[in-house]
Write a protein that holds these residues in place. Structure first.
Motif, PDB file in Angstrom:
ATOM      1  N   ALA A 137       1.028  -1.056  -0.252  1.00  5.59           N
ATOM      2  CA  ALA A 137       0.009  -0.260   0.027  1.00  5.59           C
ATOM      3  C   ALA A 137       0.768   1.328  -0.114  1.00  5.59           C
ATOM      4  CB  ALA A 137      -1.022  -0.234   1.285  1.00  5.59           C
ATOM      5  N   PRO A 138       0.602   2.099  -1.126  1.00  6.11           N
ATOM      6  CA  PRO A 138       1.820   3.398  -1.247  1.00  6.11           C
ATOM      7  C   PRO A 138       0.811   4.223  -0.219  1.00  6.11           C
ATOM      8  CG  PRO A 138       0.100   3.159  -2.861  1.00  6.11           C
ATOM      9  CD  PRO A 138      -0.413   2.346  -1.921  1.00  6.11           C
ATOM     10  N   ALA A 139       1.412   5.239   0.278  1.00  5.26           N
ATOM     11  CA  ALA A 139       1.284   6.801   1.272  1.00  5.26           C
ATOM     12  C   ALA A 139       1.039   8.074   1.091  1.00  5.26           C
ATOM     13  CB  ALA A 139       2.366   6.424   2.613  1.00  5.26           C
ATOM     14  N   CYS A 140       1.144   7.735  -0.761  1.00  2.25           N
ATOM     15  CA  CYS A 140       0.482   8.721  -1.209  1.00  2.25           C
ATOM     16  C   CYS A 140       0.619   8.359  -3.005  1.00  2.25           C
ATOM     17  CB  CYS A 140       1.254  10.213  -1.007  1.00  2.25           C
ATOM     18  SG  CYS A 140       3.448   9.879  -1.606  1.00  2.25           S
ATOM     19  N   LYS A 141       0.048   9.388  -3.576  1.00  9.21           N
ATOM     20  CA  LYS A 141       0.208   9.275  -4.517  1.00  9.21           C
ATOM     21  C   LYS A 141       0.225  10.957  -5.516  1.00  9.21           C
ATOM     22  CE  LYS A 141      -4.876  11.544  -5.291  1.00  9.21           C
ATOM     23  NZ  LYS A 141      -6.178  10.645  -6.095  1.00  9.21           N
ATOM     24  N   GLN A 162      -8.343   4.155   0.474  1.00  7.89           N
ATOM     25  CA  GLN A 162      -7.748   3.643  -1.176  1.00  7.89           C
ATOM     26  C   GLN A 162      -6.192   3.818  -0.529  1.00  7.89           C
ATOM     27  OE1 GLN A 162      -7.361   8.758  -0.355  1.00  7.89           O
ATOM     28  NE2 GLN A 162      -8.800   9.075  -1.600  1.00  7.89           N
ATOM     29  N   ARG A 163      -5.721   3.247  -0.083  1.00  9.16           N
ATOM     30  CA  ARG A 163      -4.160   2.133  -0.151  1.00  9.16           C
ATOM     31  C   ARG A 163      -4.388   1.396  -0.090  1.00  9.16           C
ATOM     32  NH1 ARG A 163      -1.532   3.439   5.717  1.00  9.16           N
ATOM     33  NH2 ARG A 163       0.726   2.429   4.313  1.00  9.16           N
ATOM     34  N   THR A 164      -5.140   0.835   0.226  1.00  8.89           N
ATOM     35  CA  THR A 164      -5.905  -0.027   0.338  1.00  8.89           C
ATOM     36  C   THR A 164      -6.505  -0.920  -1.134  1.00  8.89           C
ATOM     37  OG1 THR A 164      -6.532  -1.083   2.636  1.00  8.89           O
ATOM     38  CG2 THR A 164      -6.668  -2.026   1.282  1.00  8.89           C
ATOM     39  N   ARG A 165      -7.175   0.430  -1.923  1.00  9.31           N
ATOM     40  CA  ARG A 165      -7.666   0.138  -3.335  1.00  9.31           C
ATOM     41  C   ARG A 165      -6.126  -0.164  -3.909  1.00  9.31           C
ATOM     42  NH1 ARG A 165     -12.268  -0.084  -5.968  1.00  9.31           N
ATOM     43  NH2 ARG A 165     -12.096   0.577  -8.440  1.00  9.31           N
ATOM     44  N   TYR A 166      -4.908   0.849  -3.907  1.00 14.05           N
ATOM     45  CA  TYR A 166      -4.396   0.786  -4.482  1.00 14.05           C
ATOM     46  C   TYR A 166      -3.170  -0.390  -4.839  1.00 14.05           C
ATOM     47  CZ  TYR A 166      -4.273   5.758  -6.449  1.00 14.05           C
ATOM     48  OH  TYR A 166      -4.531   6.662  -7.529  1.00 14.05           O
ATOM     49  N   ALA A 167      -2.560  -0.834  -3.418  1.00  9.47           N
ATOM     50  CA  ALA A 167      -2.510  -2.171  -3.455  1.00  9.47           C
ATOM     51  C   ALA A 167      -2.973  -3.654  -4.059  1.00  9.47           C
ATOM     52  CB  ALA A 167      -2.364  -2.345  -1.811  1.00  9.47           C
ATOM     53  N   ILE A 168      -4.325  -3.561  -3.786  1.00  6.31           N
ATOM     54  CA  ILE A 168      -5.192  -5.174  -4.202  1.00  6.31           C
ATOM     55  C   ILE A 168      -4.549  -4.566  -5.468  1.00  6.31           C
ATOM     56  CG2 ILE A 168      -7.023  -5.756  -4.417  1.00  6.31           C
ATOM     57  CD1 ILE A 168      -7.745  -5.115  -1.868  1.00  6.31           C
ATOM     58  N   GLN A 169      -4.753  -3.291  -6.704  1.00  6.79           N
ATOM     59  CA  GLN A 169      -4.788  -3.077  -7.671  1.00  6.79           C
ATOM     60  C   GLN A 169      -3.468  -3.238  -8.336  1.00  6.79           C
ATOM     61  OE1 GLN A 169      -6.208   0.826  -8.555  1.00  6.79           O
ATOM     62  NE2 GLN A 169      -8.642   0.452  -8.844  1.00  6.79           N
ATOM     63  N   TRP A 170      -2.497  -3.664  -7.753  1.00  5.19           N
ATOM     64  CA  TRP A 170      -1.231  -3.802  -8.069  1.00  5.19           C
ATOM     65  C   TRP A 170      -0.926  -5.327  -8.059  1.00  5.19           C
ATOM     66  CZ3 TRP A 170       1.854   1.380  -5.096  1.00  5.19           C
ATOM     67  CH2 TRP A 170       0.685   2.607  -6.143  1.00  5.19           C
ATOM     68  N   ILE A 171      -1.386  -6.201  -7.029  1.00  4.12           N
ATOM     69  CA  ILE A 171      -0.910  -6.603  -7.065  1.00  4.12           C
ATOM     70  C   ILE A 171      -1.657  -7.925  -7.643  1.00  4.12           C
ATOM     71  CG2 ILE A 171      -1.679  -8.634  -5.325  1.00  4.12           C
ATOM     72  CD1 ILE A 171      -1.270  -6.945  -3.333  1.00  4.12           C
ATOM     73  N   LEU A 172      -3.269  -7.334  -8.380  1.00  5.33           N
ATOM     74  CA  LEU A 172      -3.743  -8.402  -9.597  1.00  5.33           C
ATOM     75  C   LEU A 172      -3.071  -7.903 -10.739  1.00  5.33           C
ATOM     76  CD1 LEU A 172      -7.184  -6.709  -8.997  1.00  5.33           C
ATOM     77  CD2 LEU A 172      -6.394  -9.446  -9.305  1.00  5.33           C
ATOM     78  N   GLU A 173      -2.165  -6.405 -11.116  1.00  2.00           N
ATOM     79  CA  GLU A 173      -1.736  -6.573 -11.850  1.00  2.00           C
ATOM     80  C   GLU A 173      -0.467  -7.241 -12.273  1.00  2.00           C
ATOM     81  OE1 GLU A 173      -1.368  -2.017 -12.238  1.00  2.00           O
ATOM     82  OE2 GLU A 173      -3.575  -1.676 -12.643  1.00  2.00           O
ATOM     83  N   SER A 174       0.327  -7.373 -10.905  1.00  3.21           N
ATOM     84  CA  SER A 174       1.196  -8.045 -10.918  1.00  3.21           C
ATOM     85  C   SER A 174       1.759  -9.549 -11.415  1.00  3.21           C
ATOM     86  CB  SER A 174       2.060  -8.054  -9.644  1.00  3.21           C
ATOM     87  OG  SER A 174       2.770  -6.492  -9.966  1.00  3.21           O
ATOM     88  N   SER A 175       0.634 -10.016 -10.735  1.00  2.00           N
ATOM     89  CA  SER A 175       0.103 -11.550 -10.533  1.00  2.00           C
ATOM     90  C   SER A 175      -0.203 -11.642 -11.912  1.00  2.00           C
ATOM     91  CB  SER A 175      -1.985 -11.429  -9.761  1.00  2.00           C
ATOM     92  OG  SER A 175      -2.232 -10.956  -9.911  1.00  2.00           O
ATOM     93  N   ASN A 176      -1.110 -10.712 -12.872  1.00  2.00           N
ATOM     94  CA  ASN A 176      -0.888 -11.146 -14.753  1.00  2.00           C
ATOM     95  C   ASN A 176      -0.320 -11.426 -15.332  1.00  2.00           C
ATOM     96  OD1 ASN A 176      -4.107 -11.042 -13.869  1.00  2.00           O
ATOM     97  ND2 ASN A 176      -4.100  -8.805 -14.380  1.00  2.00           N
ATOM     98  N   LYS A 177       0.892 -11.126 -14.988  1.00  2.00           N
ATOM     99  CA  LYS A 177       2.446 -11.321 -15.498  1.00  2.00           C
ATOM    100  C   LYS A 177       3.389 -13.341 -15.306  1.00  2.00           C
ATOM    101  CE  LYS A 177       3.223  -6.686 -16.019  1.00  2.00           C
ATOM    102  NZ  LYS A 177       3.768  -5.219 -15.273  1.00  2.00           N
TER     103      LYS A 177
END
Length: 226
Positions: A137-141, A162-177
């Motif tokens: 989870a990032p601390a800022c955008k 918002q931090r949780t949403r960014y973290a889950i989205q990034w995990i999903l994007e990285s898992s697709n690779k």
């Protein structure tokens, strides 16, 4: 015929004596010896003296219940702590994964992801998920803004959701690779890699977080601009 009737009466008398001694709360050694002597007499009449002359002994204690039976009797939680359906983090993750209103399918993916995490780590899966999301989870955008003729980046602090949403989205994007075929297995392995990773540059999710924080530090002077 006479001896048979006498034998029956003696047996009844001995049985009543044994029952009365068993009901007694405090039996002295003298009472027990008298009962044993009466049983010996009956045994000698019936021709089974050796069987009736055995001293009275306490009943054999029943074996203790197995640890598993006691464990289930006390309603202890199972070793594999599967979290409840209404867990906030899993509920939110299901909402992010959900597509075209197929929430049941998304919930199944999350449940199987937990099972994969437990299979790979042999630890309760929910703390692993929480730790992975917290680490990603990032601390800022960084928001793009125009100041005169220049384009600047302005770092803005994020809330918990918002931090949780960014973290889950990034995990999903990285898992697709990842090379695994099923999404739940890719998610499980990605979260485990996030926790075990020592260099943020070696993991795609942590690398994105590092880039955001680096850009925010470079443009921290613009945080107060409007």
């Amino acid at each position: 015929m006479f001896y048979a009737e006498m034998l029956v009466l003696l047996r009844r008398a001995a049985t009543n004596t044994v029952r009365q001694s068993a009901r007694s709360v405090t039996t002295t050694p003298n009472d027990a010896s008298l009962v044993n002597e009466a049983l010996g007499v009956v045994g000698s009449v019936a021709g089974q003296k050796s069987a009736f002359q055995q001293p009275l002994t306490a009943p054999t204690p029943t074996p203790a219940a197995s640890p598993l039976a006691a464990y289930l009797k006390n309603d202890q939680p199972p070793l594999m702590l599967i979290p409840p359906e209404e867990d906030p983090l899993l509920h939110y993750m299901t909402s992010v994964i959900q597509k075209h209103g197929e929430r049941k399918k998304a919930a199944g993916i999350v449940a199987r992801m937990l099972l994969h995490i437990h299979t790979l780590t042999r630890v309760p899966p929910l703390p692993v998920v929480r730790r992975a999301v917290l680490d990603a989870a990032p601390a800022c955008k960084n928001v793009t803004m125009v100041h005169g003729t220049k384009r600047l980046f302005k770092p803005i602090a994020l809330g918990e959701k918002q931090r949780t949403r960014y973290a889950i989205q990034w995990i999903l994007e990285s898992s697709n690779k990842r090379p695994e075929h099923k999404l739940e297995e890719r998610l499980a392995r990605e979260m485990i890699d996030i926790i075990q990773c020592t260099d943020p540059k070696e993991n795609d999710t942590l690398k994105k977080k590092l880039e955001v924080h680096t850009l925010a530090m470079r443009n921290r002077a613009n945080a107060t601009m409007r």
